[in-house]
Design a protein around this motif. Structure first.
Motif, PDB file in Angstrom:
ATOM      1  N   ALA A 126      -5.957  14.453  36.180  1.00  0.00           N
ATOM      2  CA  ALA A 126      -4.828  15.308  35.786  1.00  0.00           C
ATOM      3  C   ALA A 126      -4.388  16.239  36.903  1.00  0.00           C
ATOM      4  N   ARG A 127      -3.099  16.564  36.877  1.00  0.00           N
ATOM      5  CA  ARG A 127      -2.533  17.657  37.650  1.00  0.00           C
ATOM      6  C   ARG A 127      -2.516  18.876  36.738  1.00  0.00           C
ATOM      7  N   TYR A 128      -3.145  19.967  37.156  1.00  0.00           N
ATOM      8  CA  TYR A 128      -3.205  21.200  36.367  1.00  0.00           C
ATOM      9  C   TYR A 128      -2.090  22.149  36.797  1.00  0.00           C
ATOM     10  N   TYR A 129      -1.572  22.921  35.825  1.00  0.00           N
ATOM     11  CA  TYR A 129      -0.530  23.907  36.104  1.00  0.00           C
ATOM     12  C   TYR A 129      -0.908  25.258  35.485  1.00  0.00           C
ATOM     13  N   ALA A 130      -0.769  26.320  36.279  1.00  0.00           N
ATOM     14  CA  ALA A 130      -0.949  27.687  35.804  1.00  0.00           C
ATOM     15  C   ALA A 130      -0.031  28.584  36.624  1.00  0.00           C
ATOM     16  N   HIS A 131       0.151  29.823  36.179  1.00  0.00           N
ATOM     17  CA  HIS A 131       1.018  30.739  36.912  1.00  0.00           C
ATOM     18  C   HIS A 131       0.238  31.431  38.031  1.00  0.00           C
ATOM     19  N   ARG A 132       0.853  31.502  39.199  1.00  0.00           N
ATOM     20  CA  ARG A 132       0.200  32.136  40.344  1.00  0.00           C
ATOM     21  C   ARG A 132      -0.197  33.584  40.036  1.00  0.00           C
ATOM     22  N   GLY A 133       0.657  34.297  39.317  1.00  0.00           N
ATOM     23  CA  GLY A 133       0.354  35.687  38.991  1.00  0.00           C
ATOM     24  C   GLY A 133      -0.893  35.846  38.149  1.00  0.00           C
ATOM     25  N   GLU A 134      -1.189  34.862  37.301  1.00  0.00           N
ATOM     26  CA  GLU A 134      -2.416  34.903  36.507  1.00  0.00           C
ATOM     27  C   GLU A 134      -3.642  34.830  37.403  1.00  0.00           C
ATOM     28  N   VAL A 135      -3.595  33.941  38.379  1.00  0.00           N
ATOM     29  CA  VAL A 135      -4.716  33.818  39.314  1.00  0.00           C
ATOM     30  C   VAL A 135      -4.886  35.112  40.103  1.00  0.00           C
ATOM     31  N   GLU A 136      -3.790  35.649  40.602  1.00  0.00           N
ATOM     32  CA  GLU A 136      -3.868  36.874  41.395  1.00  0.00           C
ATOM     33  C   GLU A 136      -4.398  38.039  40.564  1.00  0.00           C
ATOM     34  N   HIS A 137      -3.965  38.119  39.307  1.00  0.00           N
ATOM     35  CA  HIS A 137      -4.450  39.190  38.438  1.00  0.00           C
ATOM     36  C   HIS A 137      -5.938  39.016  38.143  1.00  0.00           C
ATOM     37  N   GLY A 138      -6.352  37.786  37.850  1.00  0.00           N
ATOM     38  CA  GLY A 138      -7.763  37.540  37.567  1.00  0.00           C
ATOM     39  C   GLY A 138      -8.661  37.883  38.728  1.00  0.00           C
ATOM     40  N   ARG A 139      -8.181  37.636  39.943  1.00  0.00           N
ATOM     41  CA  ARG A 139      -8.990  37.936  41.123  1.00  0.00           C
ATOM     42  C   ARG A 139      -9.191  39.430  41.338  1.00  0.00           C
ATOM     43  N   LEU A 140      -8.315  40.259  40.778  1.00  0.00           N
ATOM     44  CA  LEU A 140      -8.462  41.708  40.932  1.00  0.00           C
ATOM     45  C   LEU A 140      -9.660  42.245  40.168  1.00  0.00           C
ATOM     46  N   GLN A 141     -10.057  41.543  39.101  1.00  0.00           N
ATOM     47  CA  GLN A 141     -11.182  41.974  38.260  1.00  0.00           C
ATOM     48  C   GLN A 141     -11.043  43.448  37.861  1.00  0.00           C
ATOM     49  N   LEU A 142      -9.930  43.763  37.226  1.00  0.00           N
ATOM     50  CA  LEU A 142      -9.659  45.122  36.768  1.00  0.00           C
ATOM     51  C   LEU A 142     -10.511  45.463  35.546  1.00  0.00           C
ATOM     52  N   GLU A 143     -10.815  46.732  35.407  1.00  0.00           N
ATOM     53  CA  GLU A 143     -11.678  47.164  34.324  1.00  0.00           C
ATOM     54  C   GLU A 143     -11.132  46.776  32.953  1.00  0.00           C
ATOM     55  N   ARG A 144      -9.832  46.785  32.812  1.00  0.00           N
ATOM     56  CA  ARG A 144      -9.204  46.540  31.514  1.00  0.00           C
ATOM     57  C   ARG A 144      -9.463  45.138  30.987  1.00  0.00           C
ATOM     58  N   ASP A 145      -9.498  44.127  31.858  1.00  0.00           N
ATOM     59  CA  ASP A 145      -9.581  42.756  31.351  1.00  0.00           C
ATOM     60  C   ASP A 145     -10.368  41.813  32.251  1.00  0.00           C
ATOM     61  N   ALA A 146     -11.244  42.353  33.085  1.00  0.00           N
ATOM     62  CA  ALA A 146     -12.023  41.489  33.972  1.00  0.00           C
ATOM     63  C   ALA A 146     -12.819  40.449  33.201  1.00  0.00           C
ATOM     64  N   VAL A 147     -13.328  40.831  32.031  1.00  0.00           N
ATOM     65  CA  VAL A 147     -14.156  39.931  31.230  1.00  0.00           C
ATOM     66  C   VAL A 147     -13.380  38.707  30.757  1.00  0.00           C
ATOM     67  N   SER A 148     -12.054  38.790  30.747  1.00  0.00           N
ATOM     68  CA  SER A 148     -11.237  37.680  30.250  1.00  0.00           C
ATOM     69  C   SER A 148     -11.084  36.546  31.254  1.00  0.00           C
ATOM     70  N   TYR A 149     -11.386  36.817  32.524  1.00  0.00           N
ATOM     71  CA  TYR A 149     -11.147  35.824  33.579  1.00  0.00           C
ATOM     72  C   TYR A 149     -12.462  35.289  34.140  1.00  0.00           C
ATOM     73  N   THR A 150     -12.631  33.977  34.050  1.00  0.00           N
ATOM     74  CA  THR A 150     -13.809  33.291  34.573  1.00  0.00           C
ATOM     75  C   THR A 150     -13.363  32.391  35.717  1.00  0.00           C
ATOM     76  N   ALA A 151     -13.745  32.729  36.927  1.00  0.00           N
ATOM     77  CA  ALA A 151     -13.211  32.049  38.111  1.00  0.00           C
ATOM     78  C   ALA A 151     -13.481  30.553  38.107  1.00  0.00           C
ATOM     79  N   ASP A 152     -14.613  30.115  37.554  1.00  0.00           N
ATOM     80  CA  ASP A 152     -14.948  28.690  37.559  1.00  0.00           C
ATOM     81  C   ASP A 152     -13.991  27.862  36.718  1.00  0.00           C
ATOM     82  N   ASN A 153     -13.151  28.520  35.924  1.00  0.00           N
ATOM     83  CA  ASN A 153     -12.171  27.785  35.130  1.00  0.00           C
ATOM     84  C   ASN A 153     -10.955  27.353  35.953  1.00  0.00           C
ATOM     85  N   TYR A 154     -10.772  27.971  37.126  1.00  0.00           N
ATOM     86  CA  TYR A 154      -9.568  27.639  37.899  1.00  0.00           C
ATOM     87  C   TYR A 154      -9.774  27.606  39.415  1.00  0.00           C
ATOM     88  N   GLU A 155     -10.670  28.401  39.955  1.00  0.00           N
ATOM     89  CA  GLU A 155     -10.819  28.436  41.414  1.00  0.00           C
ATOM     90  C   GLU A 155     -11.214  27.088  42.012  1.00  0.00           C
TER      91      GLU A 155
END
Length: 294
Positions: free
Chosen positions: A145-174
């Motif tokens: 498969a070719r996967y599609y996601a928004h670039r801004g989602e990846v950039e936001h997840g990489r910030l690991q902000l206190e508000r929602d860091a737990v929501s982003y798991t890098a192994d799901n997309y990196e």
């Protein structure tokens, strides 16, 4: 035709047809989240009439993956929670990891999938993008498969902000980005003829809806803008929403199209009512009519 109201343990949650497209709703299994978090500022005496809570104040949620097929392409929208949660998280959410079994039950091979679309990259929407193997390696679940996601989602997840860091798991997309298997989008795009993504921000800044159109009919996977059929009211948002006021405005925009044009609305977290048609009742409030004649 469509099938609704399957028993709670059925792997195939529903089927519908939109023109040339066959839609099959699969599940990664039900899971539990705090009811107060799922309904934000709405008082419990109101929301528990629609979503009964257990003794821990948790409500039952679904993990709905939609497979869209037209005889040429097989497209997967969202991939559930997956098998990479830590043991403590699995115990909290009581996640099931059933999506591969759901594909088998539907007679769809994982290697048949041509496209995977993630509305956003919270862990409960893209968990089976990749599979954790016994040797701790991570591989693409959908190898062709070719996967599609928004670039801004990846950039936001990489910030690991206190508000929602737990929501982003890098192994799901990196790993998919590193290998070139994932395409990062900048905005609205037609992925394939009749299947497009469009921004509906509020839950996250770059959350996308997936719009499926064929033969004069339209379906929309609206994702966490309206996570379940219990969240139809304009102000019944989630505590997880990053911009609650934007959610209200985007729901208005969505209803102005979905109701007027009679879209079939696909819900990401409704385990028992995975889709239906939204209408305004005589009090001017949105309600769901089941998609039994879709």
């Amino acid at each position: 035709m469509s099938e609704l109201f399957p028993s709670d343990d059925e792997l195939v949650r529903g089927r519908a047809r939109i023109g040339d497209f066959e839609l099959t709703v699969l599940t990664d299994g039900s899971y539990y989240l705090d009811g107060g978090a799922m309904f934000g500022v709405v008082p419990k005496p109101l929301w528990e009439k629609r979503a009964p809570a257990d003794e821990k104040n948790r409500i039952l949620l679904g993990t709905n993956t939609v497979v869209v097929r037209d005889g040429r392409n097989t497209v997967v929208i969202e991939t559930g929670i997956g098998n990479k949660l830590a043991q403590k998280q699995r115990e909290i959410f009581q996640s099931k990891g059933m999506l591969p079994a759901s594909f088998k039950a539907a007679g769809i091979g994982l290697d048949e999938v041509d496209v995977v679309i993630n509305s956003h990259l919270h862990f409960d929407h893209c968990g089976w993008n990749t599979t954790l193997r016994e040797d701790s390696s991570v591989i693409p679940t959908f190898s062709n498969a070719r996967y599609y996601a928004h670039r801004g989602e990846v950039e936001h997840g990489r910030l690991q902000l206190e508000r929602d860091a737990v929501s982003y798991t890098a192994d799901n997309y990196e790993p998919l980005i590193a290998s070139g298997q994932m395409t990062l989008l900048e905005g609205p795009k037609e992925i394939l003829p009749g299947i497009a993504v469009e921004l509906y921000p509020g839950h996250t800044a770059q959350m996308m809806a997936v719009i499926i159109s064929s033969g004069g009919s339209t379906a929309c996977y609206i994702s966490d803008l309206i996570p379940t059929s219990a969240h139809l009211d304009l102000t019944w948002g989630m505590g997880y929403d990053l911009d609650p006021l934007r959610v209200i405005e985007e729901r208005k925009r969505f209803y102005s199209r979905a109701i007027a044009e009679r879209w079939l609305v696909l819900f990401t977290h409704d385990h028992r009512r995975p889709f239906g048609y939204v209408e305004m009742n005589d009090r001017g409030r949105p309600v769901l009519r089941d998609g039994a004649n879709a």
